[in-house]
Design a protein around this motif. Structure first.
Motif, short mmCIF file in Angstrom:
data_model
loop_
_atom_site.label_atom_id
_atom_site.label_comp_id
_atom_site.label_asym_id
_atom_site.label_seq_id
_atom_site.Cartn_x
_atom_site.Cartn_y
_atom_site.Cartn_z
N GLY A 360 -26.44 88.35 -6.20
CA GLY A 360 -27.31 87.23 -6.57
C GLY A 360 -28.42 87.06 -5.54
N ASP A 361 -29.33 86.14 -5.84
CA ASP A 361 -30.45 85.88 -4.93
C ASP A 361 -29.90 85.53 -3.53
OD1 ASP A 361 -31.96 86.12 -7.20
OD2 ASP A 361 -32.53 84.01 -7.32
N THR A 379 -24.76 84.14 -5.47
CA THR A 379 -25.99 83.70 -4.80
C THR A 379 -25.70 83.22 -3.38
OG1 THR A 379 -26.91 83.06 -6.91
CG2 THR A 379 -27.90 82.04 -4.97
#
Ligand code: TTP
Length: 393
Positions: A360-361, A379
Motif C-alpha cells: 500500500g501507499d 498502507t
C-alpha cells in the motif's frame, strides 16, 4: 448517445491499493483505469459522459473536470453503494434518449464498445470456460432471451461483461427491487429490456474485470502492450532500450540501464544507473529506480523509490513506497504452486505461478528485507532491517 460510467465502488477486494484512491483511478499504463473505459465510450461516439462517483469521488472529478477530450462530463454522486442499478438511477436526471452503461473498473476491447453503441439495445458478452461463476446470457440466434446469475446449468458460455446500450424506456425501469444479495442490480434492468426489446449480444474478444490486485497487473500487461515506442525524456547514450519502451518527457534514464519493453517510464521518474527493467512494467511519475535494481512485470506507482540493490517481480507498489537497500521480492514458490493472496480475509489463488507483493501507499521496508510471494503490506506498514517477511501486515 450518453454513456454512464460507474465509478462509485469502494474497491474492498483491491485493498490496500484503494485505501485512499478509488479503484477506477488506479494506474493502468499512462492513464487511470476508468480513463480507458471512458476513452472507449468517447471513441464509440458518446456525446456526454456521466460519471457516477462516490468513494473518494473527488479524485475522479479532479482528473476529468467538466470536459474531457472535447466531450462534456457530468457527475452523479452515489452516497451509499446500494448496487449498480441504484448507481445508474443516481444519474437518471442526466439521462435522455438511449444510453450506454459501462463499469469504470472494466477494460473492454474498444472495437466491441463501438459495436455496442451501433447495435443498441445491446449487451457485451464474453465467451468463458466456467460460465457457472458469472451472469450468463441465454440467446436465440442474434437475440438475448434472458440472463441468469451463476447458474448450475449455464444455457451458454456467454458471460455478461457489464456493458450495456439501453433504449430510452429503460430509464423508467431503473428502480428495481433488492436482489438476494441486498443490492439493486443492473442485470434486473437488463431483464426488463430483454422482455420488451430485441437485445443484441456483442461478443468481446478481450475483457478484464479489475477486482483484485493481480488483475491490476493484468490490466497493465494488456495496456502497456498497446504502447508504441516513444522516447521524449533524457536517455543516456549508454542505456539500452529494447522494443516498445516509452520514456515520457521529464523522465531520466541513466547510463548502464537496460529496459526491455513493453515498459512505460513516466514523467519525473528516474531509472538507473545500472538498472534492469523488463516485462510489462510501469514506472510511475516521480518514481525512482536506482543502482543495481531489477524490476520485472510490475507497477511502481507515483513517488515510489526502489533505490539500491533490489529485485521486484510481478508486484504492485502503491504511492510513495520506499524499499530499503537490498529489499528483495520472491515471486515464485519452490513447489511451483499458484501464489495465494488474502482478499477480504480469505486466502485465494491468484491463478498465477508468479506473483510477488502488494504494498500500500507509504510502505517502508528496512534494508535487506526479504518479502515472500503473495505478501500484502498495508498502507504505511514497515519492516525491520534484515527481516524475512512471510505474513501480511
Ligand atoms: P464491484 O466491483 O462489484 O464493486 P467495487 O468496485 O466496490 O469493488 P469491491 O467488490 O472490491 O468492493 O462494482 C462493479 C462496478 O460498479 C464498479 O465499476 C463499481 C460500480 N458500482 C457503483 O458505482 N455503485 C455501486 O453501488 C456498486 C455496487 C458498484
Amino acid at each position: 448517445m450518453k454513456a454512464v460510467v460507474l465509478a462509485a465502488g469502494q474497491g474492498t477486494r483491491i485493498r490496500p491499493l484503494s485505501d485512499s484512491i478509488p479503484k477506477p483511478m488506479l494506474p493502468v499504463a499512462d492513464r487511470p483505469l476508468v480513463a480507458h473505459t471512458t476513452d472507449a465510450a468517447i471513441d464509440a461516439g458518446a456525446d456526454e459522459i456521466i460519471l457516477v462517483i462516490g468513494y473518494e469521488g473527488e479524485t475522479v472529478r479532479d482528473y476529468f473536470g467538466d470536459e474531457y477530450r472535447g466531450v462534456p462530463i457530468s457527475y452523479a454522486v452515489q452516497t451509499e453503494q446500494a448496487g449498480t442499478a441504484h448507481a445508474v438511477n443516481t444519474a437518471r436526471e442526466h439521462i435522455d434518449g438511449s444510453f450506454a452503461v459501462l463499469n469504470g473498473d472494466n477494460l473492454y476491447d474498444p472495437a466491441a464498445v463501438d459495436r455496442l453503441f451501433e447495435h443498441c439495445p445491446a449487451v457485451c458478452a464474453i465467451a468463458v470456460d466456467e460460465p457457472r461463476n458469472y451472469g450468463v446470457l441465454s440467446t436465440d440466434g442474434d437475440s438475448v432471451t434472458g440472463i441468469v446469475e451463476k447458474p448450475s446449468e449455464p444455457p451458454t458460455n456467454l458471460a455478461n461483461a457489464g456493458a450495456y446500450a439501453f433504449p430510452e424506456r429503460a430509464r423508467e425501469w431503473l428502480e428495481v427491487p433488492e436482489s438476494e444479495r441486498g443490492e439493486h442490480e443492473i442485470t434486473d434492468v437488463l431483464a426488463s429490456v430483454i422482455e420488451e426489446f430485441d437485445v443484441t449480444p456483442v461478443t468481446l474478444d478481450q475483457w478484464l474485470d479489475v477486482g483484485r490486485p493481480w488483475e491490476l497487473l493484468e490490466a497493465n500487461e494488456w495496456k502497456l502492450a498497446d504502447l508504441d515506442r516513444r522516447i521524449d525524456g533524457r536517455v543516456s547514450d549508454d542505456a539500452h532500450l529494447e522494443g516498445d519502451v516509452v520514456v515520457e518527457e521529464g523522465a531520466t534514464v541513466k547510463p548502464g540501464v537496460v529496459v526491455e519493453g513493453p515498459a512505460l517510464i513516466r514523467s519525473g521518474a528516474t531509472v538507473g544507473p545500472n538498472a534492469y527493467v523488463r516485462g510489462a512494467t510501469l514506472i510511475g511519475e516521480d518514481a525512482s529506480v536506482g543502482h543495481s535494481v531489477e524490476i520485472k512485470n510490475s507497477v511502481i506507482s507515483r513517488g515510489t523509490s526502489v533505490s539500491h540493490l533490489s529485485y521486484v517481480g510481478d508486484s504492485v507498489l502503491g504511492r510513495n513506497v520506499n524499499f530499503g537497500a537490498g529489499t528483495n521480492v520472491a515471486n515464485l514458490r519452490h513447489d511451483d504452486a499458484d501464489i495465494k493472496f488474502t482478499v477480504k480475509g480469505e486466502r485465494v489463488s491468484t491463478g498465477r505461478r508468479k506473483f510477488g507483493v502488494v504494498a500500500g501507499d507509504d510502505v517502508k521496508t528496512g534494508i535487506n528485507s526479504s518479502l515472500s510471494p503473495g505478501l500484502k503490506l498495508t498502507t504505511g506498514a514497515t519492516t525491520q532491517p534484515g527481516e524475512s517477511v512471510e505474513r501480511d501486515r
